[in-house]
Design an enzyme around this catalytic site. Structure first.
Site, PDB file in Angstrom:
ATOM      1  N   HIS A   1      36.322 114.928 -33.765  1.00 24.65           N
ATOM      2  CA  HIS A   1      36.410 113.817 -32.818  1.00 24.65           C
ATOM      3  C   HIS A   1      35.157 113.668 -31.978  1.00 24.65           C
ATOM      4  CE1 HIS A   1      40.519 113.438 -33.830  1.00 24.65           C
ATOM      5  NE2 HIS A   1      40.995 114.435 -33.108  1.00 24.65           N
TER       6      HIS A   1
ATOM      7  N   HIS B   1      42.917 108.961 -26.674  1.00 22.98           N
ATOM      8  CA  HIS B   1      42.476 109.722 -27.852  1.00 22.98           C
ATOM      9  C   HIS B   1      41.149 110.427 -27.531  1.00 22.98           C
ATOM     10  CE1 HIS B   1      41.190 110.696 -31.929  1.00 22.98           C
ATOM     11  NE2 HIS B   1      42.448 110.494 -32.308  1.00 22.98           N
TER      12      HIS B   1
ATOM     13  N   GLU C   1      38.635 111.188 -29.225  1.00 22.65           N
ATOM     14  CA  GLU C   1      37.431 110.541 -29.763  1.00 22.65           C
ATOM     15  C   GLU C   1      36.978 109.414 -28.835  1.00 22.65           C
ATOM     16  OE1 GLU C   1      37.682 109.061 -33.845  1.00 22.65           O
ATOM     17  OE2 GLU C   1      36.315 107.446 -33.269  1.00 22.65           O
TER      18      GLU C   1
END
Ligand code: F3S
Length: 697
Positions: A73, A121, A123
């Site tokens: 990520h 998230h 990422e």
């Protein structure tokens, strides 16, 4: 029950790569080895890695010194800064790294960065960091609609974001600015898995989605199955399967998220087979994507991606679409160098991959020795897509193809090419002209080459003299260039040669009578008598072969091809100041050069010699010169007279000795000089007569 595994299922390229890098770090790097957050969204795999020593932690603070593996990520620059004292293994997926670079670039160029993705998230959190945490994050149509108008908007996306939803969000963002730049960062791996589930969902009446409950891409696969109206269940491992799900089911599908390892999928398929009551998998018709994974007893079908069914693949190159084909040669930028492959940005959604063996003709242990990040290189398209959707490229073949074109062009135009010597082989040298070329030993220099090893690593100037592409054969010559240059220089020199010109030449050959001097392709003769104002026994006493000296042209005979040269004319003539130096009456030390019946020739300095007449050798009568002096002897001499015009000096040994004796008696100098001058006048006359006749002696 027939079991069909989705064409694309399980760990994607980025996750496989991160796992492999973590496993290598566990073997080689300083312990302990950490990851910030679980390496993948799969608890079973995380547990397995934990048992090998990989420790997931929530944040950087409190880490002990050791190794930190950055998961696929990626992380923000702030985190990397905090880790600067650790040994960092950056396993950020190259696709994510591309999105990070785009976010950074947009931010630096004054664009309002918009990240399409899930704000929680990891990422996306990392991506925002690359935009100085000033990006607007949108994951819904409402969020996109709520964005204010901006002069410039730059869009990046979470690599695993749903493509359809992305398209909708992008169409809203287009209305929010007049300057919209979009970096296409959605990853093919996710799309391929989603497309495979859609394809599979219409063939089965139950779908098992294998993957971590925290994995967003696995959840998406689950949702796609649901949309198809079939029974869908998500499991993390084989133990989660429930026999009752399969009652009355004829065809069961298996899909798996991008972080699900192959061995978990294999176990799930095995367990489903047990449930089905069928003994042999071959009866089940299970289908497994080639190259993805191959469980025991599974049928492996040759599966091509949709793009591979075509010869042409569409790529986004900047704002325009460009088609690439197998065999194309493209320009790309090296963006990542791994131990066994190099990733190249060729402007498409997916970076191209150059396997190590396709990097260069030359063997190299490390790809770093062959390319550097940021290099612009040419690549040959080997395959439009591998299993992960990346074009497979070859630098070696692009280099080879270009090399042949360059060589053929050079041959056609009779052009010179430069190439390093890479190997000494029997009878000559191998040079790297993009392919291996051969230079026979006889074609390296104009003369004989004794030691070929001296040429290793050197760059030669070459002309192609023979080539045969079908036999991969190229013969080259450096001598051809040197010969041409020599002939050209020779003609130029002959055209320009004039008496009185001065050249810097090189001594090529010494003989008893002189030296041959190369003055630019033309060898002129420097006779020994023209070398120095002094007497020279042999040319080798004043020069050596290969030495560079200045010479003056004394004569040119174009018809006979002869040039005579002089050197002494460029040196100061000692006779021009001899009368100032050798004052009559003064005494010097000299060396007896030759003896004759009428006296001895004595060298006062190189180029100046005088005669001691036999009558001036001693106070007594001397019958033979050699009774008093011998060749090579150093004797005192008094200057009796100096005749500049005829370059003659008369000397007296007798008077030199007498003067020295008189000096010891303290006789006044003036009286001595008067006497010497008178004697000088007498002997000057005689000396002139003798010298006139000396050639006959
Ligand atoms: Fe990378 Fe795509 Fe996997 S972004 S980590 S290859 S899903």
């Amino acid at each position: 029950m027939r079991i069909i595994v989705a064409k694309y299922a399980g760990c994607c390229f980025g996750v496989k790569r991160a796992i492999s890098m973590a496993e290598k770090a566990l073997l080689k790097n300083p312990l302990p080895v950490y990851t910030i957050g679980p390496l993948v969204h799969n608890p079973q795999l995380v547990q397995k890695l934990f048992e090998k020593g990989l420790i997931p932690v929530e944040c950087v603070s409190g880490l002990q010194k050791g190794t930190v593996v950055i998961r696929s990520h990626g992380v923000s620059p702030d985190i990397l800064e905090k880790l600067k004292d650790y040994c960092v293994v950056d396993a950020t997926c190259p696709h994510v790294a591309k999105a990070q670079r785009a976010a950074k670039e947009f931010q630096e160029q004054g664009y309002q960065v918009v990240i399409i993705g899930d704000r929680n998230h990891p990422e996306v959190v990392g991506l925002n960091g690359w935009a100085h945490n000033q990006a607007i994050i949108v994951g819904t149509l409402i969020e996109a609609s709520g964005i204010k108008h901006a002069d410039k908007i730059g869009v990046v996306a979470q690599t695993t974001f749903d493509q359809l939803k992305y398209n909708h969000l992008l169409s809203i963002l287009k209305e929010k600015t007049t300057d919209l730049r979009v970096s296409k960062t959605i990853c093919d791996a996710t799309q391929l898995r989603q497309a495979a589930v859609r394809e599979l969902a219409v063939q089965v009446d139950i779908l098992i989605v294998v993957g971590g409950f925290q994995s967003s891409n696995t959840q998406k696969l689950y949702a796609i199955g649901k949309e198809a109206g079939i029974d869908v269940y998500q499991v993390e491992q084989a133990e989660d399967l429930v026999l009752a799900w399969f009652s009355n089911k004829k065809r069961a599908g298996v899909a798996a998220g991008a972080s699900t390892p192959d061995w978990i999928i294999e176990e799930v398929v095995r367990k489903m087979n047990e449930f089905s009551g069928e003994k042999q998998l071959e009866d089940s018709g299970m289908t497994v994507a080639a190259g993805e994974f191959a469980p025991e007893n599974a049928d492996v079908h040759e599966n091509k991606t949709p793009a591979e069914d075509k010869d042409v693949h569409e790529f986004n190159l900047g704002e325009s679409m460009k088609s690439i084909r197998k065999g194309d040669i493209l320009k790309g930028t090296v963006i990542q160098i791994n131990t066994d492959e190099v990733l190249v940005d060729i402007g498409g959604k997916s970076e191209g991959v150059i396997p190590l063996g396709e990097l260069s003709n030359r063997p190299a242990a490390e790809p770093h020795q062959l390319v550097r990040i940021g290099d612009t290189i040419e690549v040959y398209v080997l395959r439009l897509e591998n299993e992960e959707g990346h074009p497979v490229l070859s630098k070696k073949r692009a280099d080879r193809k270009n090399a042949w074109e360059k060589i053929e062009d050079a041959r056609h135009k009779n052009m010179e090419i430069n190439a390093p010597v890479v190997e000494v082989v029997k009878g000559g040298l191998l040079v790297d002209v993009g392919i291996n070329g051969f230079v026979p030993a006889s074609l390296i220099e104009r003369g004989y080459v004794e030691n070929l090893e001296n040429y290793l690593g050197k760059v030669l100037r070459l002309k192609v003299i023979e080539l045969d592409r079908s036999k991969n054969k190229v013969i080259l010559s450096q001598k051809a260039i040197l010969d041409e240059e020599y002939e050209r220089r020779k003609a130029d020199t002959w055209n320009a040669l004039e008496k009185g010109q001065v050249y810097r030449g090189q001594v090529r050959r010494l003989t008893n009578f002189g030296a041959f001097i190369d003055i630019g392709g033309v060898d002129g003769l420097l006779h020994v008598s023209e070398m120095s104002w002094g007497r020279i026994d042999h040319p080798r006493s004043v020069m050596t072969e290969g030495q560079e000296i200045d010479v003056i042209v004394l004569g040119v005979d174009r018809g006979a091809g002869k040039v005579s040269l002089g050197r002494k004319q460029l040196l100061a003539n000692p006779w021009s100041t001899a009368d100032e130096k050798y004052i009559v009456g003064s005494i010097f030390q000299g060396k007896v050069l030759r003896i004759a019946p009428f006296g001895a020739f004595v060298e006062l300095e190189s180029g100046i010699e005088g005669l001691v007449h036999i009558s001036q050798l001693a106070d007594r009568h001397v019958a033979k010169t050699e009774d008093v002096v011998s060749v090579g002897q150093i004797i005192p001499v008094k200057v009796l007279s100096v005749d500049l015009e005829n370059q003659r000096i008369s000397l007296s040994l007798r008077e030199a000795i007498g003067s020295q004796n008189q000096e010891t008696k303290d006789e006044p100098d003036e009286a001595i000089e008067t006497k010497q001058v008178k004697l000088g006048d007498i002997f000057a006359k005689e000396l002139g007569e003798l010298m006139d006749g000396k050639d006959e002696d």
